[in-house]
Design a protein around this motif. Structure first.
Motif, PDB file in Angstrom:
ATOM      1  N   ARG A 203       0.792  -1.229   0.000  1.00 32.79           N
ATOM      2  CA  ARG A 203       0.000   0.000   0.000  1.00 32.79           C
ATOM      3  C   ARG A 203       0.830   1.289   0.000  1.00 32.79           C
ATOM      4  NH1 ARG A 203      -1.904   3.641   3.735  1.00 32.79           N
ATOM      5  NH2 ARG A 203      -3.986   4.516   3.364  1.00 32.79           N
ATOM      6  N   ASP A 204       1.713   1.469   0.994  1.00 36.01           N
ATOM      7  CA  ASP A 204       2.258   2.806   1.283  1.00 36.01           C
ATOM      8  C   ASP A 204       3.557   3.102   0.534  1.00 36.01           C
ATOM      9  OD1 ASP A 204       2.480   5.311   2.340  1.00 36.01           O
ATOM     10  OD2 ASP A 204       3.107   4.665   4.334  1.00 36.01           O
ATOM     11  N   ASN A 205       3.480   3.129  -0.796  1.00 43.23           N
ATOM     12  CA  ASN A 205       4.720   3.406  -1.532  1.00 43.23           C
ATOM     13  C   ASN A 205       4.986   4.900  -1.699  1.00 43.23           C
ATOM     14  OD1 ASN A 205       2.758   3.887  -3.456  1.00 43.23           O
ATOM     15  ND2 ASN A 205       3.745   2.676  -5.068  1.00 43.23           N
ATOM     16  N   TRP A 206       4.176   5.762  -1.085  1.00 41.66           N
ATOM     17  CA  TRP A 206       4.553   7.176  -1.025  1.00 41.66           C
ATOM     18  C   TRP A 206       5.704   7.356  -0.032  1.00 41.66           C
ATOM     19  CZ3 TRP A 206       1.762  11.841   1.629  1.00 41.66           C
ATOM     20  CH2 TRP A 206       2.349  13.039   1.176  1.00 41.66           C
ATOM     21  N   VAL A 207       5.713   6.547   1.025  1.00 42.11           N
ATOM     22  CA  VAL A 207       6.714   6.682   2.088  1.00 42.11           C
ATOM     23  C   VAL A 207       7.871   5.699   1.927  1.00 42.11           C
ATOM     24  CG1 VAL A 207       7.111   6.443   4.575  1.00 42.11           C
ATOM     25  CG2 VAL A 207       5.045   7.604   3.744  1.00 42.11           C
TER      26      VAL A 207
ATOM     27  N   ASP B 228       7.982  -1.408  -4.753  1.00 41.29           N
ATOM     28  CA  ASP B 228       7.070  -1.934  -5.757  1.00 41.29           C
ATOM     29  C   ASP B 228       5.775  -2.383  -5.075  1.00 41.29           C
ATOM     30  OD1 ASP B 228       7.103  -2.887  -8.758  1.00 41.29           O
ATOM     31  OD2 ASP B 228       6.162  -4.498  -7.621  1.00 41.29           O
ATOM     32  N   LYS B 229       4.692  -2.456  -5.829  1.00 41.89           N
ATOM     33  CA  LYS B 229       3.404  -2.870  -5.274  1.00 41.89           C
ATOM     34  C   LYS B 229       3.320  -4.374  -5.008  1.00 41.89           C
ATOM     35  CE  LYS B 229       0.731   0.862  -5.048  1.00 41.89           C
ATOM     36  NZ  LYS B 229       0.022   1.251  -3.800  1.00 41.89           N
ATOM     37  N   GLU B 230       4.141  -5.163  -5.681  1.00 39.38           N
ATOM     38  CA  GLU B 230       4.111  -6.615  -5.523  1.00 39.38           C
ATOM     39  C   GLU B 230       4.676  -7.000  -4.158  1.00 39.38           C
ATOM     40  OE1 GLU B 230       3.847 -10.335  -5.325  1.00 39.38           O
ATOM     41  OE2 GLU B 230       2.974  -9.389  -7.116  1.00 39.38           O
TER      42      GLU B 230
END
Length: 210
Positions: free
Chosen positions: A44-48, A58-60
Motif C-alpha cells: 500500500r504505502d509506496n509514497w513513504v 514496488d506494489k508486488e
C-alpha cells in the motif's frame, strides 16, 4: 500507530525484531486489495517506503524491493534494511525525541526547497540526520486499514510459505543511498502526490550506518 487492523503478536514481533536487530525504526508491510480485483493483494504505502538504494517500493508484496539482498530476504520473510518505511505502525528508538532539540512530526520546510513529502518520510530523514539510521521492515508482519482486506490475508497471502531460509535472521547493515526518490504533495486539493518523481538529498550528516 495508524488506524490499522493487526494481531497482538504482530506488535510483539516488531518489538522483538527491534531489539534483536538493534534497529531504530521497525515496521511491517501494509497492504490493500487491488481496485477492481478484491481478491488480489498489493503493498500500500509506496509514497513513504524507500528501499536501501532510495527507490520506491514496488506494489508486488513478494518483491517490494529490487535491491538483491533485500529482495532475497523479503522472499524468505526475513527482516531487511530500508531507507524509510512506516507502513501503518513503527517501533521507534525513543532517544531522538528526548535529545536536545527533540525530534517531532513536522511538515516539509518548503522555504528551503525541501521536497514536500509525507511526515513519516520526513521523520525517517530526520532520524538519518541525527545518526539513527538502522531502519528495517519485517515482511512476515502484514497490516491493513480495512477489515474487508484484513480477512483476506489468510486465504490469499501465505505468511509462512514453504520456503527454505538460507540467510541469517540477523541483518548486516550497509550504508544508505546518497539520494532518495521523492514525490511531492503540493497544495491542499490533493490526497496523493501531485508532482513527478525527483531525487533529493535527505541528510546533511552523511549516510554511514554504524
Amino acid at each position: 500507530m495508524n488506524d490499522i487492523y493487526f494481531c497482538r503478536n504482530d506488535i510483539l514481533e516488531l518489538i522483538y525484531q527491534s531489539d534483536f536487530q538493534g534497529s531504530d525504526f521497525t515496521c511491517p508491510l501494509d497492504f490493500h486489495s487491488v481496485r477492481g480485483y478484491v481478491n488480489t493483494l498489493e503493498f500500500r504505502d509506496n509514497w513513504v517506503a524507500r528501499d536501501i538504494e532510495g527507490y520506491v517500493f514496488d506494489k508486488e508484496l513478494n518483491s517490494v524491493s529490487y535491491h538483491p539482498e533485500s529482495k532475497l530476504r523479503n522472499e524468505q520473510r526475513l527482516p531487511f534494511q530500508v531507507q524509510c518505511s512506516w507502513n501503518g505502525v513503527a517501533v521507534l528508538n525513543s532517544k531522538p525525541f528526548y535529545d536536545k532539540d527533540p525530534l517531532r512530526f513536522r511538515r516539509s520546510r518548503v522555504d528551503t526547497g525541501e521536497c514536500s513529502a509525507s511526515e513519516c518520510s520526513l521523520l525517517c530523514n530526520d532520524f538519518w540526520d541525527r545518526g539513527y539510521r538502522r531502519i528495517i521492515v519485517v515482511p512476515e508482519i502484514l497490516v491493513s486499514y480495512r477489515l474487508q482486506n484484513a480477512v483476506l490475508l489468510g486465504p490469499k497471502y501465505n505468511l509462512t510459505p514453504n520456503i527454505t531460509r538460507t540467510l541469517e535472521e540477523k541483518i548486516k547493515y550497509i550504508d544508505g543511498p546518497e539520494k532518495v526518490s521523492c514525490y511531492s504533495l503540493e497544495g491542499t486539493e490533493f490526497d496523493s502526490p501531485s508532482q513527478s518523481e525527483k531525487w533529493v538529498n535527505y541528510t546533511s550528516s552523511g549516510t554511514k550506518v554504524l
